[in-house]
Every structure is written in C-alpha cells, then in structure tokens.
Design an enzyme around this catalytic site. Structure first.
Site, PDB file in Angstrom:
ATOM      1  N   GLU A 158      15.367  -2.940  16.421  1.00  0.00           N
ATOM      2  CA  GLU A 158      16.152  -2.795  17.655  1.00  0.00           C
ATOM      3  C   GLU A 158      15.821  -1.466  18.311  1.00  0.00           C
ATOM      4  O   GLU A 158      15.693  -0.441  17.641  1.00  0.00           O
ATOM      5  CB  GLU A 158      17.667  -2.817  17.391  1.00  0.00           C
ATOM      6  CG  GLU A 158      18.234  -4.179  17.081  1.00  0.00           C
ATOM      7  CD  GLU A 158      19.751  -4.162  16.866  1.00  0.00           C
ATOM      8  OE1 GLU A 158      20.444  -3.310  17.458  1.00  0.00           O
ATOM      9  OE2 GLU A 158      20.232  -5.010  16.094  1.00  0.00           O
ATOM     10  N   GLN A 209      22.341  -3.417  10.083  1.00  0.00           N
ATOM     11  CA  GLN A 209      23.115  -2.182  10.178  1.00  0.00           C
ATOM     12  C   GLN A 209      24.308  -2.114   9.240  1.00  0.00           C
ATOM     13  O   GLN A 209      25.460  -2.083   9.697  1.00  0.00           O
ATOM     14  CB  GLN A 209      23.590  -1.966  11.626  1.00  0.00           C
ATOM     15  CG  GLN A 209      22.465  -1.718  12.569  1.00  0.00           C
ATOM     16  CD  GLN A 209      22.896  -1.345  13.983  1.00  0.00           C
ATOM     17  OE1 GLN A 209      22.069  -1.265  14.860  1.00  0.00           O
ATOM     18  NE2 GLN A 209      24.168  -1.092  14.215  1.00  0.00           N
ATOM     19  N   ARG A 241      13.758 -12.290  17.153  1.00  0.00           N
ATOM     20  CA  ARG A 241      14.718 -11.959  16.103  1.00  0.00           C
ATOM     21  C   ARG A 241      16.094 -12.475  16.519  1.00  0.00           C
ATOM     22  O   ARG A 241      16.604 -12.080  17.563  1.00  0.00           O
ATOM     23  CB  ARG A 241      14.753 -10.441  15.885  1.00  0.00           C
ATOM     24  CG  ARG A 241      15.803 -10.036  14.886  1.00  0.00           C
ATOM     25  CD  ARG A 241      15.883  -8.533  14.628  1.00  0.00           C
ATOM     26  NE  ARG A 241      17.009  -8.318  13.742  1.00  0.00           N
ATOM     27  CZ  ARG A 241      17.951  -7.395  13.893  1.00  0.00           C
ATOM     28  NH1 ARG A 241      17.890  -6.526  14.878  1.00  0.00           N
ATOM     29  NH2 ARG A 241      18.958  -7.326  13.060  1.00  0.00           N
ATOM     30  N   TYR A 284      18.140   3.910  18.756  1.00  0.00           N
ATOM     31  CA  TYR A 284      18.507   3.898  20.175  1.00  0.00           C
ATOM     32  C   TYR A 284      18.471   5.265  20.823  1.00  0.00           C
ATOM     33  O   TYR A 284      18.129   5.401  21.989  1.00  0.00           O
ATOM     34  CB  TYR A 284      19.925   3.342  20.349  1.00  0.00           C
ATOM     35  CG  TYR A 284      20.022   1.844  20.162  1.00  0.00           C
ATOM     36  CD1 TYR A 284      20.172   1.276  18.900  1.00  0.00           C
ATOM     37  CD2 TYR A 284      19.965   0.991  21.261  1.00  0.00           C
ATOM     38  CE1 TYR A 284      20.269  -0.089  18.731  1.00  0.00           C
ATOM     39  CE2 TYR A 284      20.060  -0.394  21.102  1.00  0.00           C
ATOM     40  CZ  TYR A 284      20.213  -0.928  19.839  1.00  0.00           C
ATOM     41  OH  TYR A 284      20.291  -2.281  19.675  1.00  0.00           O
ATOM     42  N   SER A 333      27.011   0.186  10.279  1.00  0.00           N
ATOM     43  CA  SER A 333      28.019  -0.255  11.245  1.00  0.00           C
ATOM     44  C   SER A 333      29.021  -1.212  10.596  1.00  0.00           C
ATOM     45  O   SER A 333      30.176  -1.274  10.999  1.00  0.00           O
ATOM     46  CB  SER A 333      27.380  -0.985  12.432  1.00  0.00           C
ATOM     47  OG  SER A 333      26.340  -0.240  12.986  1.00  0.00           O
TER      48      SER A 333
HETATM   49  C1  PNW Z   1      23.523  -2.239  17.630  1.00  0.00           C
HETATM   50  N1  PNW Z   1      25.166   3.993  17.961  1.00  0.00           N
HETATM   51  O1  PNW Z   1      24.660  -1.473  17.362  1.00  0.00           O
HETATM   52  C2  PNW Z   1      23.822  -3.654  17.167  1.00  0.00           C
HETATM   53  O2  PNW Z   1      22.975  -4.049  16.110  1.00  0.00           O
HETATM   54  C3  PNW Z   1      23.796  -4.671  18.252  1.00  0.00           C
HETATM   55  O3  PNW Z   1      24.479  -5.817  17.857  1.00  0.00           O
HETATM   56  C4  PNW Z   1      24.342  -4.068  19.518  1.00  0.00           C
HETATM   57  O4  PNW Z   1      24.517  -5.005  20.540  1.00  0.00           O
HETATM   58  C5  PNW Z   1      23.385  -2.976  19.945  1.00  0.00           C
HETATM   59  O5  PNW Z   1      23.138  -2.038  18.929  1.00  0.00           O
HETATM   60  C6  PNW Z   1      23.832  -2.220  21.187  1.00  0.00           C
HETATM   61  O6  PNW Z   1      25.007  -1.508  20.936  1.00  0.00           O
HETATM   62  C7  PNW Z   1      24.699  -0.117  17.543  1.00  0.00           C
HETATM   63  O7  PNW Z   1      26.293   4.463  18.128  1.00  0.00           O
HETATM   64  C8  PNW Z   1      25.944   0.443  17.733  1.00  0.00           C
HETATM   65  O8  PNW Z   1      24.176   4.745  17.973  1.00  0.00           O
HETATM   66  C9  PNW Z   1      26.105   1.795  17.848  1.00  0.00           C
HETATM   67  C10 PNW Z   1      25.007   2.619  17.812  1.00  0.00           C
HETATM   68  C11 PNW Z   1      23.733   2.065  17.643  1.00  0.00           C
HETATM   69  C12 PNW Z   1      23.590   0.709  17.509  1.00  0.00           C
END
Ligand code: PNW
Length: 482
Positions: free
Chosen positions: A379, A171, A81, A313, A174
């Site tokens: 992700e 996202q 991806r 995550y 975000s």
């Molecule tokens: C993702 N949270 O962002 C993004 O899609 C990626 O580009 C990034 O590198 C990756 O996660 C790691 O940060 C996130 O606060 C940002 O839970 C914040 C969160 C989750 C994902």
C-alpha cells in the site's frame, strides 16, 4: 536545481510488478446478502442506527466486479490486491457453515482476473473480523490462532491453485493498537489488549504460513507474506532525546511485528520489551504487560514470510512526549509527540502528508536491520476531495515512485508496488469523504459508477513506460484498454 544533470535513466525492470489494492469491507457492500454474517465493522456502524452506514453498499463491488477488472485492464496493472471477507465465507466465524455464495463470489472475481492475465493477490484478513468472534474476545483470545487457521484452511483449499500471492494479515499494528483506529475500545483493556493481540496475531500468521509451506508450496509455488504499516519516523532535530524518540516510534510502530519475523534472533525488539517491562513494574503489575514468546513460538515465527508487505504512506517527526497519556496505554508506553514538515503537501486526511524521502529511508532502515528482505509495497496512497483533476495524487505517485527507484538502486529488493486504492471506498471511520481512488466512485448513484481520474492515466503511463516522468500530465482524461 542542484546544478548538475544526472543522465542515468532509472527504470523499473520488466519483471517488476505494478498493482492496485482494495479491501472487502471497504468496497464490497452487500453487507448481509447471500448469507454473509456481520463483521465488527458492520456491528460498529449498525450500533449507531441514526446515520446512514456507508459500508452497507460501499462501492458495491459485490455486484460490480466485472467493471473493477475492466478498470484494472485499463490501467494495465500486473496484479490486483483484494481481501476475502471472513464473515462472507464463514458467517459464524467458525467452519460449521460454509457460505457457498460467498465462496462463489471470489471464484468469479479470481477467474475474471486470470482471464485477463491479472494476478490476484489475496489478503486473508483486512480488519473485518466476524462479530461472533469479537464477542469471544477477538484477537486477544488465544483461540483466535485456531479460528484463523481454520478459516485459512478453507480459503487455501478452495483457491490455492489459482493464487500466487497471499497476504495473511493487513497491518496487525492497526488491528491491535486501538489508538491508531479511533474505534472506541473500553478504557480498561488499554495497554494490555494491544500486546495480547500482537502475540496471538503473530502466531496465527506464522501457523498459516507454515500450513501453506507444508501443504501447498511445492504444488503451487505461491508466496505468503504479511503487510505491515511502516511509516517513517525521523527525529524532529538531531538531539539525543529526539533520536531516542524516533527509535521508540520505530520499535513500537513496526519493529514489534518485523523483529519477530525478520531479525536474526526473532522475538519482540529488546527496546520494546525493556520499555514495557519497566513501565509495567512502575505501574504495580507483577509482570510485563507485554506477553513473552516460548522458544518454540520464536522459532515458528522467525522466517515465516516469503516477502515483507510494506504499507507506507507518510513520515512523522518525533520528540519525547510532553502530554500525559492515559496509563497504562500503548501511547503512554511509546511516549512520543508527532509532528510533520511544514512544507509537506497535505492530503484530505489529517494524518497524511507527502514526504517521499521517507519511503527511501524506511527501505534502507529495513535492509540494515532485517537483512534485505524481499519487499512488496502492498500500500501507498493519497487522499483527496472528490473530483477528477487530482494533480496532488499524480504528484504523490510520481514522487514516491522516484524515491522507490532510488531505494532499489541502493540495494532494496523490491518485487512490486501497489497503489492504494483502485477506487474510492469506505475509509473506515472517515466514511466516504476521504477519497484514495485512481477511479472516482459516485456514492450518490445506486449503481456506484466509476470514472478514471487524472492519476489513473499518470499511473498507467508509468506502468507502460517503466520510468517516472515527474510533472507529466495527460492531455485529456480518456482511458481505454491498450
Ligand atoms: C491503511 N497512518 O490504513 C489501511 O490498510 C487501508 O484499509 C486504508 O484505507 C488506508 O491505509 C488509508 O487510510 C492506515 O496513520 C491507517 O499512518 C493509518 C495510517 C496508515 C495506514
């Protein structure tokens, strides 16, 4: 430890897809080479000229794509991806200039992947809006819907015959909610721009989905989805107030983007509509800061995805807010305090702790509320300090994939899993300090050499054996193509 042994060996089916991910700004570098225009991230970091800008070279994948594909072959993944950089293809953001060198770069990468039987999974938009379009208001401008359609048309025309998996937007939560990203946004737009963006990006996504459906679907049979960040939110204790807080977190966190696409009725969640309307009235607005959809727009958006891209995550524990947020703002509308489990392992990123049960729970919640949509985990990942012995990442992957097997066993329709990230990269505002890679990148060396970490071998073994052996570790860190 519970005293009984479960003899069932849970395994991933042979057609289950494993992959890894990256995004253009985070890995490509070559920020102004061969005719590329500046993105909002180039602009943002270059507005502060005192510091070195990590994204200018990043992991230099623009020049290292063959090595990237070699790493994917070492891992034995089924797909990769990555995202296309809008300003690399359309330097002005609009289709007046098509940058052939930029288009060629993605042809090279895609062809190299296909040559080795690795499916490309292409994200059209992963945060790097052309700065020229931001100057016009970005996603808050309703014309962003057309800008995105025009860009998508060019990408589809060029690559549709080679691509089976498309993701429109990464996202949107975000992208739209500034509070999540810590990029400075003017105070004056808070609590307003977030919702304008949400509306426009949902329509833009749906239009691009319908475009593919109409022009390319029959011919090439690809699938189009959208990736939504959905961390799990549990009440910190089971009191009524905390349970309410968790529901608010889910509605504002991901319901805002899932409900319009996957619910039976479409539209934003009722909880979100009621809450923003009530706050807006208290604040003296003549109507809700949350814009409404027309019936036609609701219909356009409903069902506009072949799969749900789930970016997951971590988990948060919620209670009603005790702080005074700026008013109006998105944070003020949600009004929750977030904590985490004290015993959960801590990553290198402040916001990221390990709570694998949350992946199971978010899957079951989605099944219940959105009727078992096909899901690709687009992700899931862990950050560490530099270093090759990344046992904490190995644990994270093994434990989250175990939780995913349970979610599948309990009915979740999961087509694939993507580890974030293939290699260390520019972690947005975090720079290169927070390492998410299966492969370490040496950012001090001009060529940006890559080296496999322990977790790369752990992931490779899972892909090969299709089972999770918790605690398994490789004897050494040698990796080859096999
Ligand atoms: C993702 N949270 O962002 C993004 O899609 C990626 O580009 C990034 O590198 C990756 O996660 C790691 O940060 C996130 O606060 C940002 O839970 C914040 C969160 C989750 C994902």
């Amino acid at each position: 430890s519970s005293g009984y042994t479960d003899h069932r060996q849970r395994r991933f089916k042979d057609n289950f897809l494993f992959g890894t991910a990256s995004s253009a700004y985070q890995v490509e570098g070559a920020w102004n080479e061969d005719g590329k225009g500046p993105s909002i991230w180039d602009h943002h970091f270059h507005s502060n000229p005192e510091s070195v800008v990590p994204g200018d070279v990043a992991s230099d994948s623009y020049h290292n794509y063959k090595r990237d594909v070699e790493m994917l072959r070492e891992l034995g993944v089924n797909f990769y991806r990555f995202s296309v950089s809008w300003p690399r293809i359309l330097p002005s953001g609009l289709p007046n200039i098509k940058n052939e060198a930029g288009l060629q770069y993605y042809d090279n990468l895609i062809d190299e992947l296909l040559k080795h039987n690795i499916q490309p999974m292409v994200t059209l938009y992963h945060f790097d809006l052309p700065q020229s379009l931001q100057d016009l208001g970005g996603w808050a401008n309703p014309h962003s819907i057309e800008w995105f359609e025009d860009y998508a048309k060019i990408v589809f025309q060029r690559y549709a015959k080679k691509i089976k998996y498309w993701i429109t937007v990464n996202q949107p939560n975000s992208v739209c909610v500034n509070e999540y990203f810590e990029t400075p946004a003017p105070e004056s737009v808070k609590g307003i721009v977030d919702y304008l963006c949400a509306k426009n990006i949902l329509i833009a996504h749906a239009k691009v989905y319908r475009l593919y459906e109409k022009v390319y679907k029959k011919k090439y049979g690809g699938s189009v989805g959208i990736s939504i960040s959905a961390n799990w939110g549990d009440p910190v204790t089971n009191s009524t107030e905390n349970t309410e807080a968790a529901e608010n977190y889910r509605a504002f966190g991901f319901g805002i983007f899932m409900n319009p696409i996957w619910s039976k009725t479409g539209d934003f969640p009722k909880r979100l509509k009621d809450r923003v309307a009530k706050r807006s009235q208290e604040q003296g607005y003549s109507k809700s800061r949350l814009p409404s959809f027309s019936q036609d727009e609701i219909k356009l958006i409903k069902g506009s995805a072949d799969f749900l891209g789930l970016n997951h995550y971590t988990t948060f524990l919620l209670s009603p807010s005790t702080k005074n947020h700026r008013s109006p703002s998105f944070a003020d509308d949600v009004s929750v305090d977030m904590t985490t489990g004290e015993k959960w392992a801590q990553s290198r990123s402040l916001w990221l702790k390990s709570a694998p049960y949350g992946l199971y729970k978010v899957c079951l919640y989605i099944n219940k509320h959105y009727d078992y949509p096909p899901i690709i985990i687009t992700e899931n990942g862990w950050s560490s300090d530099p270093g090759l012995e990344d046992s904490s990442r190995s644990d994270y992957i093994q434990q989250y994939l175990k939780a995913l097997l349970l979610a599948i066993e309990d009915g979740t329709d999961v087509l694939g899993y993507t580890y974030w990230s293939l290699m260390d990269n520019v972690e947005w505002m975090g720079g290169t300090d927070e390492r998410f890679g299966l492969y370490e990148v040496d950012f001090d060396s001009p060529a940006r050499p890559r080296t496999a970490r322990q977790s790369a071998l752990v992931y490779k073994r899972i892909i090969k054996k299709r089972i999770v052996e918790e605690g398994w570790r490789p004897k050494n860190l040698k990796i080859g193509i096999s």
